[in-house]
Design a protein around this motif. Sequence first.
Motif, mmCIF file in Angstrom:
data_model
loop_
_atom_site.group_PDB
_atom_site.id
_atom_site.type_symbol
_atom_site.label_atom_id
_atom_site.label_comp_id
_atom_site.label_asym_id
_atom_site.label_seq_id
_atom_site.Cartn_x
_atom_site.Cartn_y
_atom_site.Cartn_z
ATOM 1 N N TRP A 1 -1.703 3.212 -2.246
ATOM 2 C CA TRP A 1 -0.593 2.813 -1.208
ATOM 3 C C TRP A 1 0.482 3.973 -0.774
ATOM 4 N N GLU B 1 -5.191 -4.994 -3.998
ATOM 5 C CA GLU B 1 -4.045 -5.981 -4.243
ATOM 6 C C GLU B 1 -2.600 -5.141 -4.704
ATOM 7 N N ARG C 1 -0.875 -3.724 -1.392
ATOM 8 C CA ARG C 1 -0.245 -4.644 -0.553
ATOM 9 C C ARG C 1 1.047 -4.736 -1.648
ATOM 10 N N SER D 1 5.047 -3.733 -0.252
ATOM 11 C CA SER D 1 5.694 -4.889 -0.003
ATOM 12 C C SER D 1 7.187 -4.435 -0.810
ATOM 13 N N LEU E 1 0.728 -4.382 6.091
ATOM 14 C CA LEU E 1 0.335 -4.502 4.945
ATOM 15 C C LEU E 1 -1.080 -5.039 4.957
ATOM 16 N N PRO E 2 -1.869 -4.488 4.191
ATOM 17 C CA PRO E 2 -3.436 -5.119 4.096
ATOM 18 C C PRO E 2 -3.532 -6.555 4.461
ATOM 19 N N THR F 1 -7.395 -8.287 0.435
ATOM 20 C CA THR F 1 -7.171 -7.332 -0.918
ATOM 21 C C THR F 1 -8.245 -7.826 -1.869
#
Length: 324
Positions: A120, A142, A145, A149, A169-170, A173
């Motif tokens: 990230w 995941e 993401r 966030s 954001l992806p 995931t």
Amino acid sequence: MADHDLRNPPTSTRRQFLEYAGAGLAAATLSRSFTAWAQTATTDPVAQMRATAATAKLSTLKLTDSLSVISGAGGNIAVLTGPDGKVLVDTSFATAAPQLKAALGALGNDPLRLVVNTHWHFDHTDGNPWMRHTGALILAHENTRLRLSQVHDMPDLHMHFDPSPADALPQQTFTDQATLYFNGETLALRYYPPAHTDSDILIHFTQANVIHAGDILFNGRYPLIDYTTRGNIDGMIAAANRTLSLCDAQTRIIPGHGPMADRPMLEQYRDMLVTVRERVAKLKQSGKTLEESIAGKPTRDLDEKWGKGSIGSDFFVKLVYTTL
Ligand SMILES: [Zn+2]
């Protein structure tokens, strides 16, 4: 000024994150960025790193006819080209977009189709929005993401992150693993349990025998361990061993930061992590405080080889101590 002097944390940690930020940059650029920082000490470090990246010079290294590495701003970027479109691993800083577009253009006209984030951190994901707007699908673990966030504070680095905008954001995931088939190559994506962060993955280009290890590997340097998102030294060692288990004598490894690596280099790095972990654990178990452990200079004999990069020795001891 010693870059590992924690008696003066505001200065030394700022220098460390700047070097971390510019780990792919030439020494001259680092020195310029530090000077610029010193002159504008109230600047937000995140903004400063983006500003530095805007003028960073990128370089491209071809590994095979279809696989290249672009370095010079943020984390190292892998580029797979071919008739299915370009696949990128990591997206650098948004501000490096002009140079990155030029570097991608020099690798052919295939459209940008897919982007994979190794984790990230913003020096690997900040370019997500512009790439998404050109039509690329963004794929990540995941937790990448999730972390993007959220609000994050990294006190050692004086960094604050607000939740990323939706277009950063992806869009897709996965949890444990994914396998992609693009341009005649097989990309094996595998999750590392918490190591540098809790969102790290490796990307194994199996035909090319190349692994992008993300920030599991700071080649030739002490690594950052982001304990604010569950990074820890034992996970770093396990991740190095997991990566080694996929390597043969010919495997080439793209580190998150630093020059290309191979199996012997990764073994040396793993051994360094194990050594520092053992020494710091002994200090902690004997009741030494963090400050006493740092003052004991447990990495003294290793610093010549590993302590000249983005993370100074005292800061690294702190990261190990804190995550044991
Ligand atoms: Zn990172």
